[in-house]
Design an enzyme around this catalytic site. Structure first.
Site, mmCIF file in Angstrom:
data_model
loop_
_atom_site.group_PDB
_atom_site.id
_atom_site.type_symbol
_atom_site.label_atom_id
_atom_site.label_comp_id
_atom_site.label_asym_id
_atom_site.label_seq_id
_atom_site.Cartn_x
_atom_site.Cartn_y
_atom_site.Cartn_z
ATOM 1 N N ARG A 132 42.587 34.741 26.057
ATOM 2 C CA ARG A 132 43.284 34.952 27.332
ATOM 3 C C ARG A 132 42.961 33.826 28.315
ATOM 4 N NH1 ARG A 132 41.256 40.700 29.100
ATOM 5 N NH2 ARG A 132 42.781 40.441 30.793
ATOM 6 N N ASP B 160 39.403 46.046 39.868
ATOM 7 C CA ASP B 160 39.828 46.325 38.502
ATOM 8 C C ASP B 160 39.815 47.848 38.340
ATOM 9 O OD1 ASP B 160 40.665 45.918 35.893
ATOM 10 O OD2 ASP B 160 39.097 44.461 35.418
ATOM 11 N N HIS C 115 35.401 47.156 29.829
ATOM 12 C CA HIS C 115 36.109 48.415 29.591
ATOM 13 C C HIS C 115 35.163 49.459 28.994
ATOM 14 C CE1 HIS C 115 39.526 45.619 29.828
ATOM 15 N NE2 HIS C 115 40.240 46.665 30.176
ATOM 16 N N LYS D 187 42.276 36.354 38.146
ATOM 17 C CA LYS D 187 41.228 37.289 37.718
ATOM 18 C C LYS D 187 40.369 36.614 36.640
ATOM 19 C CE LYS D 187 44.239 39.586 34.335
ATOM 20 N NZ LYS D 187 44.978 40.816 33.985
ATOM 21 N N HIS D 188 39.095 37.002 36.493
ATOM 22 C CA HIS D 188 38.354 38.091 37.123
ATOM 23 C C HIS D 188 37.228 37.447 37.914
ATOM 24 C CE1 HIS D 188 40.187 39.621 33.369
ATOM 25 N NE2 HIS D 188 40.365 40.759 34.030
#
Length: 350
Positions: free
Chosen positions: A148, A262, A191, A178-179
């Site tokens: 990413r 987030d 997560h 982000k982030h």
């Protein structure tokens, strides 16, 4: 709609929620009318086809007199929520970095065309913004960031991000970096875990956070902090840290755009307490809008218990597109869109 049934003209609130499926339920319509709600984030589960997605976004926008902001994580590569019924398969951002290593000018062109295609297709279906670009550096260690990220060099990241954002802006779509200040140096996935980055503030500002300072709020109208703890700076994750959000991002770097938390249901957010404590911590740190995803029960709990804090309404309103977008059929006939797709195909295949 008759005058008596017109939704009230509520300003956007500080909470972004989600919806369960492809159509709004009556309970969801009621939730969207809550004065603390300011936006809706969509996921792959909300997409069946383009016609259904367009109808869903129309219903969400119609829920209030002042439309809610509709957002999605639609970056390209493995984080692309809508993939069928005509949506272009977008490259992972690392692909743009690899092109940069061969031909920087071609990479800049590809980034702009990718941003344009990404945003034009979303806007044709009624989506207002995507939480992109990822500005994390590609250290090769982060499980959740991976491809990413554009590149390991913060200068390349800033250049490619700026080019991608230019493509978004051609459609009237705002960007979200982000982030902050950087998630790429830690292996853990926020997560499911609570990542800890033990570097010094000086090291982080020199490398990972540098693109935020270079780009600023004129290029990045919004930013999302990481659920990562940087113990050399603060004991709280960045998104709950007044030191990071108010003192460093807004004060030291001079950032004046929207700051999103987030998702507050992620494991990386659990250190702040229950859903109310998490939201209060994020808003107190300097966030303008908090995300509550995949847990409508927690969203309702938060909406019931959170004391109303006037959000940065003018900032949030600046994220809404200023003009209507072409519909899908008109977009397909647009020469700029056709050119952008050709550039993507030629550079990626070449």
């Amino acid at each position: 709609m008759s005058k008596s049934r017109k939704p009230s003209l509520l300003p956007p609130g500080p909470v972004m929620v989600d919806v369960a499926g492809g159509q709004l339920t009556e309970q969801e319509k009621q939730r969207l009318r809550h004065p603390l709600v300011g936006g809706v984030i969509l996921f792959a589960r909300n997409f069946e086809n383009r016609a259904q997605l367009t109808a869903l976004t129309q219903d969400i926008h119609a829920a209030r007199g002042e439309p809610l902001l509709i957002a999605v994580d639609h970056e390209g590569g493995r984080v692309q929520r809508f993939r069928e019924d005509g949506f272009t398969a977008l490259p992972a951002m690392r692909t743009l970095g690899e092109v940069w290593d061969r031909d920087p000018l071609a990479a800049m062109q590809l980034a702009t065309q990718t941003g344009y295609v990404l945003a034009a297709e979303l806007r044709a279906c009624g989506v207002d913004m995507s939480f992109t670009p990822v500005l994390d550096l590609d250290y090769g260690v982060s499980k959740v960031i991976g491809n990413r990220a554009f590149h390991a060099d913060p200068r390349v990241v800033a250049m490619l991000a700026r080019a991608l954002v230019q493509g978004l802006a051609l459609t009237g779509m705002a960007a979200c970096g982000k982030h902050f200040p950087g998630h790429g140096y830690v292996e853990a996935d926020s997560h499911h875990e609570i990542p800890v980055d033990t570097r010094t503030l000086a090291d982080i500002l020199k490398d990972d956070a540098a693109p935020y300072g270079w780009l600023g709020d004129q290029i990045l109208p919004s930013v999302m902090p990481a659920h990562v703890i940087y113990p050399e700076v603060d004991s709280q994750p960045a998104g709950f840290s007044r030191r990071w959000v108010s003192e460093i991002l807004r004060g030291q770097l001079g950032y004046d755009g929207v700051v999103f938390s987030d998702d507050l249901t992620m494991e990386g957010a659990s250190v702040a307490g229950d859903i109310l404590a998490r939201a209060q911590a994020a808003l107190s740190a300097g966030c303008d809008m908090v995300l509550v995803c995949n847990r409508p029960d927690l969203a309702d709990d938060l909406l019931e218990r959170l004391s109303f804090t006037p959000p940065a309404v003018d900032r949030i309103r600046r994220l809404m597109p200023a003009y209507a977008a072409p519909d899908w059929d008109s977009l397909q006939a647009d020469s700029r869109y056709q050119h952008a797709r050709r550039i993507q195909s030629q550079i990626i295949s070449g």
